[in-house]
Design a protein around this motif. Structure first.
Motif, mmCIF file in Angstrom:
data_model
loop_
_atom_site.group_PDB
_atom_site.id
_atom_site.type_symbol
_atom_site.label_atom_id
_atom_site.label_comp_id
_atom_site.label_asym_id
_atom_site.label_seq_id
_atom_site.Cartn_x
_atom_site.Cartn_y
_atom_site.Cartn_z
ATOM 1 N N ASP A 121 0.829 -1.215 0.000
ATOM 2 C CA ASP A 121 0.000 0.000 0.000
ATOM 3 C C ASP A 121 0.859 1.259 0.000
ATOM 4 O O ASP A 121 0.479 2.273 -0.582
ATOM 5 C CB ASP A 121 -0.936 0.005 1.219
ATOM 6 N N GLU A 122 1.991 1.207 0.687
ATOM 7 C CA GLU A 122 2.867 2.388 0.758
ATOM 8 C C GLU A 122 3.897 2.404 -0.374
ATOM 9 O O GLU A 122 4.701 3.329 -0.452
ATOM 10 C CB GLU A 122 3.588 2.444 2.112
ATOM 11 N N GLY A 123 3.920 1.374 -1.202
ATOM 12 C CA GLY A 123 4.948 1.299 -2.244
ATOM 13 C C GLY A 123 6.336 1.354 -1.632
ATOM 14 O O GLY A 123 7.223 2.061 -2.131
ATOM 15 N N ALA A 124 6.533 0.576 -0.559
ATOM 16 C CA ALA A 124 7.756 0.708 0.238
ATOM 17 C C ALA A 124 8.911 -0.097 -0.348
ATOM 18 O O ALA A 124 9.593 -0.833 0.363
ATOM 19 C CB ALA A 124 7.466 0.282 1.682
ATOM 20 N N MET A 125 9.106 0.030 -1.621
ATOM 21 C CA MET A 125 10.216 -0.650 -2.281
ATOM 22 C C MET A 125 10.490 0.023 -3.613
ATOM 23 O O MET A 125 9.619 0.678 -4.182
ATOM 24 C CB MET A 125 9.890 -2.137 -2.507
ATOM 25 N N GLN A 126 11.721 -0.178 -4.081
ATOM 26 C CA GLN A 126 12.052 0.285 -5.429
ATOM 27 C C GLN A 126 12.488 -0.939 -6.239
ATOM 28 O O GLN A 126 11.689 -1.516 -6.962
ATOM 29 C CB GLN A 126 13.114 1.366 -5.393
ATOM 30 N N CYS A 127 13.737 -1.419 -6.054
ATOM 31 C CA CYS A 127 14.121 -2.638 -6.769
ATOM 32 C C CYS A 127 13.534 -3.881 -6.108
ATOM 33 O O CYS A 127 13.396 -4.911 -6.734
ATOM 34 C CB CYS A 127 15.638 -2.765 -6.841
ATOM 35 N N SER A 162 11.985 -8.543 1.168
ATOM 36 C CA SER A 162 11.585 -9.683 1.993
ATOM 37 C C SER A 162 12.243 -9.590 3.369
ATOM 38 O O SER A 162 11.592 -9.835 4.391
ATOM 39 C CB SER A 162 11.885 -11.014 1.302
ATOM 40 N N GLY A 163 13.499 -9.197 3.404
ATOM 41 C CA GLY A 163 14.172 -9.043 4.697
ATOM 42 C C GLY A 163 13.539 -7.939 5.530
ATOM 43 O O GLY A 163 13.380 -8.081 6.747
ATOM 44 N N MET A 164 13.184 -6.844 4.876
ATOM 45 C CA MET A 164 12.523 -5.746 5.594
ATOM 46 C C MET A 164 11.196 -6.210 6.197
ATOM 47 O O MET A 164 10.859 -5.875 7.334
ATOM 48 C CB MET A 164 12.249 -4.573 4.640
ATOM 49 N N GLY A 167 17.284 3.451 -0.862
ATOM 50 C CA GLY A 167 16.908 4.579 -0.012
ATOM 51 C C GLY A 167 15.415 4.749 0.149
ATOM 52 O O GLY A 167 14.925 5.873 0.277
ATOM 53 N N ALA A 168 14.691 3.648 0.180
ATOM 54 C CA ALA A 168 13.228 3.730 0.348
ATOM 55 C C ALA A 168 12.822 3.852 1.821
ATOM 56 O O ALA A 168 11.673 3.583 2.164
ATOM 57 C CB ALA A 168 12.570 2.509 -0.293
ATOM 58 N N TYR A 169 13.748 4.290 2.653
ATOM 59 C CA TYR A 169 13.489 4.282 4.108
ATOM 60 C C TYR A 169 12.232 5.037 4.526
ATOM 61 O O TYR A 169 11.474 4.534 5.364
ATOM 62 C CB TYR A 169 14.710 4.825 4.870
ATOM 63 N N PRO A 170 11.972 6.246 3.994
ATOM 64 C CA PRO A 170 10.761 6.947 4.469
ATOM 65 C C PRO A 170 9.492 6.133 4.216
ATOM 66 O O PRO A 170 8.611 6.063 5.080
ATOM 67 C CB PRO A 170 10.769 8.249 3.650
ATOM 68 N N ARG A 171 9.420 5.480 3.062
ATOM 69 C CA ARG A 171 8.225 4.676 2.769
ATOM 70 C C ARG A 171 8.209 3.395 3.592
ATOM 71 O O ARG A 171 7.137 2.893 3.948
ATOM 72 C CB ARG A 171 8.162 4.367 1.264
ATOM 73 N N ILE A 172 9.369 2.877 3.884
ATOM 74 C CA ILE A 172 9.417 1.673 4.727
ATOM 75 C C ILE A 172 8.911 2.009 6.131
ATOM 76 O O ILE A 172 8.113 1.273 6.716
ATOM 77 C CB ILE A 172 10.860 1.097 4.759
ATOM 78 N N VAL A 173 9.344 3.143 6.664
ATOM 79 C CA VAL A 173 8.864 3.558 8.001
ATOM 80 C C VAL A 173 7.348 3.771 7.953
ATOM 81 O O VAL A 173 6.619 3.344 8.864
ATOM 82 C CB VAL A 173 9.592 4.832 8.476
ATOM 83 N N LYS A 174 6.860 4.393 6.879
ATOM 84 C CA LYS A 174 5.413 4.593 6.756
ATOM 85 C C LYS A 174 4.675 3.259 6.702
ATOM 86 O O LYS A 174 3.595 3.107 7.275
ATOM 87 C CB LYS A 174 5.089 5.402 5.483
#
Ligand code: FES
Ligand code: FES
Length: 159
Positions: free
Chosen positions: A93-99, A104-106, A137-144
Motif C-alpha cells: 500500500d505504501e509502495g515501500a520498495m524500489q528494486c 523480503s528481509g525488511m 533509499g526507500a526508508y521513508p516509505r518503509i517507516v510509513k
C-alpha cells in the motif's frame, strides 16, 4: 555431511549437508525458497533476514546445525490461504520498495518488530529496522509501511 531437520514455514524439511552451511544457502539452494536474498553474506545488510523462533536473524550468519529444530519463517511462509499479512499489505500500500531486493528481509524484520512492540514510535521503528539496509533509499516509505501495519499511519511519531 549430516542430516538436519528444519521446520520451515510449518513443514518439516530434511537436508543433508555440512553443519556449517549457512541457513541462507540451505533455504535457497536445497529448499528452493529464493525469496530470502543474498546480499553481503557478512551479516551487514539484512537481505537474508528470516524469523528463527520468532526472532529476526540474518540467515547468512546462522549455521544449519544451529537452526535445526527451530521454527523458521521465510517470506514464502507469511501469507495464509492467499491472504497477505498486515505488514506485507502495508508495504504494498505504501509502495515501500524500489528494486525490491531488500523487501523480503525488511518485511520479516518489521514482522518481528511488531510482534515485540505492536505500537512502536518512529525511533523504535528505526532502531528495530536498523539491521536492514535499503540501497535504493526507500526508508521513508518503509517507516510509513511499518506505521501503517501497526495501525498508526498519519500519527507522525506514532505515539
Ligand atoms: S546477506 Fe546476510 S546480512 Fe547481508
Ligand atoms: S528497494 Fe532496492 S534495496 Fe531496498
Amino acid at each position: 555431511m549430516s542430516e538436519f531437520t528444519l521446520i520451515v514455514n510449518g513443514e518439516r524439511r530434511r537436508v543433508v549437508t555440512g553443519g556449517d552451511e549457512p541457513l541462507l544457502s540451505v533455504l535457497r539452494e536445497h529448499l528452493k525458497l529464493t525469496g530470502t536474498k543474498y546480499g553481503c553474506g557478512e551479516g551487514q545488510c539484512g537481505a537474508c533476514t528470516v524469523l528463527v523462533d520468532g526472532q529476526a536473524m540474518h540467515s547468512c550468519q546462522v549455521p544449519v546445525s544451529v537452526a535445526a529444530g527451530a521454527r523458521i519463517t521465510t517470506i514464502e511462509g507469511l501469507e495464509q490461504d492467499g491472504k497477505l499479512t498486515p505488514v506485507q499489505q502495508a508495504f504494498l500500500d505504501e509502495g515501500a520498495m524500489q528494486c525490491g531486493y531488500c523487501t523480503s528481509g525488511m518485511i520479516l524484520a518489521a514482522t518481528a518488530l511488531l510482534q515485540q512492540t505492536p505500537h512502536p514510535n518512529d525511533q523504535q521503528i528505526v532502531e528495530g529496522m536498523n539491521h536492514n539496509i535499503c540501497r535504493c533509499g526507500a526508508y521513508p516509505r518503509i517507516v510509513k509501511a511499518v506505521r501503517r501495519a501497526a495501525g498508526m499511519n498519519g500519527r507522525g511519531s506514532g505515539r
